[in-house]
Design a protein around this motif. Structure first.
Motif, PDB file in Angstrom:
ATOM      1  N   SER A  65       0.888  -1.147  -0.078  1.00 43.67           N
ATOM      2  CA  SER A  65       0.042  -0.034  -0.204  1.00 43.67           C
ATOM      3  C   SER A  65       0.905   1.247  -0.125  1.00 43.67           C
ATOM      4  O   SER A  65       2.112   1.227   0.382  1.00 43.67           O
ATOM      5  CB  SER A  65      -0.926  -0.039   1.170  1.00 43.67           C
ATOM      6  OG  SER A  65      -0.143  -0.143   2.375  1.00 43.67           O
ATOM      7  N   ILE A  66       0.463   2.389  -0.289  1.00 37.35           N
ATOM      8  CA  ILE A  66       0.703   3.614  -0.317  1.00 37.35           C
ATOM      9  C   ILE A  66       0.645   4.327   1.165  1.00 37.35           C
ATOM     10  O   ILE A  66      -0.449   4.297   1.532  1.00 37.35           O
ATOM     11  CB  ILE A  66       0.271   4.621  -1.191  1.00 37.35           C
ATOM     12  CG1 ILE A  66       0.490   3.945  -2.803  1.00 37.35           C
ATOM     13  CG2 ILE A  66       0.931   6.075  -1.154  1.00 37.35           C
ATOM     14  CD1 ILE A  66      -0.547   4.510  -3.705  1.00 37.35           C
ATOM     15  N   PRO A  67       1.799   4.881   1.790  1.00 39.25           N
ATOM     16  CA  PRO A  67       1.655   5.427   2.990  1.00 39.25           C
ATOM     17  C   PRO A  67       0.515   6.471   3.005  1.00 39.25           C
ATOM     18  O   PRO A  67       0.403   7.184   2.037  1.00 39.25           O
ATOM     19  CB  PRO A  67       2.826   5.952   3.348  1.00 39.25           C
ATOM     20  CG  PRO A  67       4.098   5.205   2.551  1.00 39.25           C
ATOM     21  CD  PRO A  67       3.101   4.684   1.179  1.00 39.25           C
ATOM     22  N   GLN A  68      -0.197   6.574   4.171  1.00 42.92           N
ATOM     23  CA  GLN A  68      -1.424   7.359   4.324  1.00 42.92           C
ATOM     24  C   GLN A  68      -1.203   8.772   4.049  1.00 42.92           C
ATOM     25  O   GLN A  68      -2.034   9.548   3.890  1.00 42.92           O
ATOM     26  CB  GLN A  68      -2.208   7.062   5.720  1.00 42.92           C
ATOM     27  CG  GLN A  68      -3.467   7.570   5.811  1.00 42.92           C
ATOM     28  CD  GLN A  68      -4.754   7.090   4.865  1.00 42.92           C
ATOM     29  OE1 GLN A  68      -4.433   6.079   4.245  1.00 42.92           O
ATOM     30  NE2 GLN A  68      -5.507   8.152   4.761  1.00 42.92           N
ATOM     31  N   HIS A  69      -0.015   9.125   4.780  1.00 42.78           N
ATOM     32  CA  HIS A  69       0.280  10.419   4.679  1.00 42.78           C
ATOM     33  C   HIS A  69       0.204  11.496   3.539  1.00 42.78           C
ATOM     34  O   HIS A  69       0.108  12.550   3.381  1.00 42.78           O
ATOM     35  CB  HIS A  69       1.604  10.874   5.639  1.00 42.78           C
ATOM     36  CG  HIS A  69       2.816  10.602   4.654  1.00 42.78           C
ATOM     37  ND1 HIS A  69       3.400   9.424   4.686  1.00 42.78           N
ATOM     38  CD2 HIS A  69       3.417  11.706   3.908  1.00 42.78           C
ATOM     39  CE1 HIS A  69       4.512   9.702   3.828  1.00 42.78           C
ATOM     40  NE2 HIS A  69       4.502  10.703   3.293  1.00 42.78           N
ATOM     41  N   PHE A  70       0.473  10.495   2.333  1.00 39.18           N
ATOM     42  CA  PHE A  70       0.383  11.204   1.125  1.00 39.18           C
ATOM     43  C   PHE A  70      -0.936  11.721   0.544  1.00 39.18           C
ATOM     44  O   PHE A  70      -1.327  12.578   0.183  1.00 39.18           O
ATOM     45  CB  PHE A  70       0.868  10.196   0.082  1.00 39.18           C
ATOM     46  CG  PHE A  70       2.471  10.208  -0.050  1.00 39.18           C
ATOM     47  CD1 PHE A  70       3.157  10.990  -0.710  1.00 39.18           C
ATOM     48  CD2 PHE A  70       2.951   9.149   0.490  1.00 39.18           C
ATOM     49  CE1 PHE A  70       4.392  10.613  -0.709  1.00 39.18           C
ATOM     50  CE2 PHE A  70       4.368   8.750   0.567  1.00 39.18           C
ATOM     51  CZ  PHE A  70       5.213   9.724  -0.197  1.00 39.18           C
ATOM     52  N   LEU A  71      -1.919  10.847   1.115  1.00 38.89           N
ATOM     53  CA  LEU A  71      -3.334  11.420   0.952  1.00 38.89           C
ATOM     54  C   LEU A  71      -3.779  12.418   2.221  1.00 38.89           C
ATOM     55  O   LEU A  71      -4.369  13.374   1.614  1.00 38.89           O
ATOM     56  CB  LEU A  71      -4.247  10.072   1.252  1.00 38.89           C
ATOM     57  CG  LEU A  71      -5.709  10.280   1.110  1.00 38.89           C
ATOM     58  CD1 LEU A  71      -6.235  10.528  -0.370  1.00 38.89           C
ATOM     59  CD2 LEU A  71      -6.409   8.991   1.164  1.00 38.89           C
TER      60      LEU A  71
END
Length: 215
Positions: A140-146
């Motif tokens: 998954s992509i780290p949440q902080h980017f969102l």
């Protein structure tokens, strides 16, 4: 390029592949070029003919194909870099990295980034989508980017048309189309549920920076 502050991340997202994220992202980028910004097409996942036509029409030369060099991108001192499919890995010639890891470096250099990823790719989002079909993702992509994106553009493409595009074979090759996961993901009811969940999450948690682009 503003080297004294962190760059801004503009995220182009949707509920399934094929909604038109990459197309809109590149279209918006060439508009910035017309305003005098220095833009670099860092990575595009595949050679979409329509996207290449946009670049040609606006005299934007793709400096990288299939793989990019983060070192060379930084040497161009761009104002804006386009980075497709931020959850992919192994596209940087300089080192083994996820696209999102290189996006972090660009942002830390004060460079704005246009990036694409489906909403279910983010680490805190995927469990919600998995409840619908039981299908998860490997990484998954780290949440902080969102959470820290400056703007989130949701491409809203009708599930019925998305299903029709899938069945017509214009979205994927035969091997991908025949996979059980893709067949399940592109059932009409699944697409409707994915879209509904995306809009619910985005409008509830990210309304202040959300743009909904209707196709």
């Amino acid at each position: 390029m503003n080297s004294t502050s962190r760059g801004k991340l503009y995220l182009f997202t949707s509920y399934a592949p094929g909604a038109g994220k990459s197309y809109l992202m590149v279209e918006r980028a060439v508009l910035q070029k017309a305003k005098g910004k220095r833009i670099i097409i860092g990575f595009l996942n595949s050679d979409h003919r329509d996207i290449d036509e946009i670049l040609i029409d606006h005299h934007v030369r793709r400096k990288f194909h299939k793989k990019y060099s983060l070192r060379k991108i930084l040497e161009f001192h761009p104002d804006l870099v386009v980075m497709d499919e931020m959850g992919m890995r192994g596209r940087n010639r300089d080192r083994k990295s996820f696209v999102y890891e290189d996006i972090e470096i660009l942002l830390n250099h004060g460079i704005d980034v246009y990036a694409s990823a489906n909403l279910k790719r983010f680490e805190q989002m995927n469990p919600k989508f998995k409840q619908i079909t039981g299908i998860g993702i490997r990484s998954s992509i780290p949440q902080h980017f969102l959470d820290t994106a400056y703007q989130i553009c949701f491409i809203d493409y009708g599930p019925e048309q998305m299903r029709a595009d899938f069945q017509s074979g214009i979205l994927f090759d035969k091997e991908e189309m025949d996979s059980k996961i893709m067949q399940k993901n592109f059932q009409l009811e699944t697409l409707k549920a994915y879209r509904s969940l995306c809009l619910e999450i985005l409008e509830k948690q990210f309304a202040g920076k959300l743009e909904i682009y209707q196709r």
